[in-house]
Design an enzyme around this catalytic site. Structure first.
Site, PDB file in Angstrom:
ATOM      1  N   ARG A  28       0.827  -1.535   0.495  1.00 41.11           N
ATOM      2  CA  ARG A  28      -0.158   0.010   0.249  1.00 41.11           C
ATOM      3  C   ARG A  28       0.838   1.054  -0.241  1.00 41.11           C
ATOM      4  NH1 ARG A  28      -4.531  -1.228   4.038  1.00 41.11           N
ATOM      5  NH2 ARG A  28      -3.267  -1.080   5.754  1.00 41.11           N
ATOM      6  N   GLU A  34       2.108  -5.596  14.500  1.00 38.68           N
ATOM      7  CA  GLU A  34       0.945  -6.147  15.781  1.00 38.68           C
ATOM      8  C   GLU A  34       0.258  -7.679  15.753  1.00 38.68           C
ATOM      9  OE1 GLU A  34      -0.994  -2.600  13.363  1.00 38.68           O
ATOM     10  OE2 GLU A  34       0.578  -3.863  13.034  1.00 38.68           O
TER      11      GLU A  34
END
Length: 176
Positions: free
Chosen positions: A60, A97
């Site tokens: 992205r 994460e």
């Protein structure tokens, strides 16, 4: 007046793993006005800072970084997942994460004469950005700053980034 992006960013709970709220920015880049505003907003903030190269992380970061580079009249450096680049690379590992990963750039992608802007769609825990900072530092190039569409401020990415660099962090939207 600043563009209002929030209505275009979709929260996807428990994706890709339970407990993570994924921020889907694909509606932003699908909307011509929002996408143009994103590119202009980041590029305009860094115009006049002597940027010669923009680096963006797969995948992205390519979507936002490449048009920002074009807008600034700079080159674009893709930071790819391991094994995707055909020549000698520098590598930086990082934590997400929900796991770990690594990014690589060609060893000849940046030189000490380059002034670099890191661009990505969002910054969350700061792990990906720290890896990009390390890659820029390894080349001897100067890091001018970092620009993002979305900053997950509640995860305190600026604290993590500050452990690697004092370069400017700029985001169009901050989620707290």
């Amino acid at each position: 007046m600043a563009f209002e992006y929030e209505h275009l960013i979709i929260d996807l709970p428990d994706y890709p793993v339970p407990g993570v709220v994924f921020k889907d920015i694909t509606p932003v880049v699908a909307d011509p006005q929002a996408f143009a505003s994103t590119i202009d907003g980041i590029a305009d903030h860094f115009i006049g800072k002597g940027i010669t190269k923009v680096i963006g992380a797969e995948a992205r970061g390519f979507i936002v970084g490449a048009p920002v580079a074009a807008r600034l009249g700079a080159g674009f450096i893709p930071a790819r997942k391991p094994g995707k680049l055909p020549r000698a690379t520098y590598r930086a590992d990082y934590q997400l994460e929900y796991g770990s990963d690594a990014l690589e750039i060609h060893q000849d992608a940046l030189s000490p004469d380059d002034v670099v802007l890191i661009v990505d769609d969002l910054v969350a825990t700061g792990g990906t950005v720290r890896a990009l900072v390390k890659l820029v530092q390894e080349t001897g190039a100067t890091l001018a700053g970092m620009g993002f569409l979305l900053e997950l401020a509640f995860l305190n990415p600026r604290k993590v980034i500050a452990e690697e660099t004092d370069a400017e962090v700029f985001s169009l939207v901050q989620a707290s």
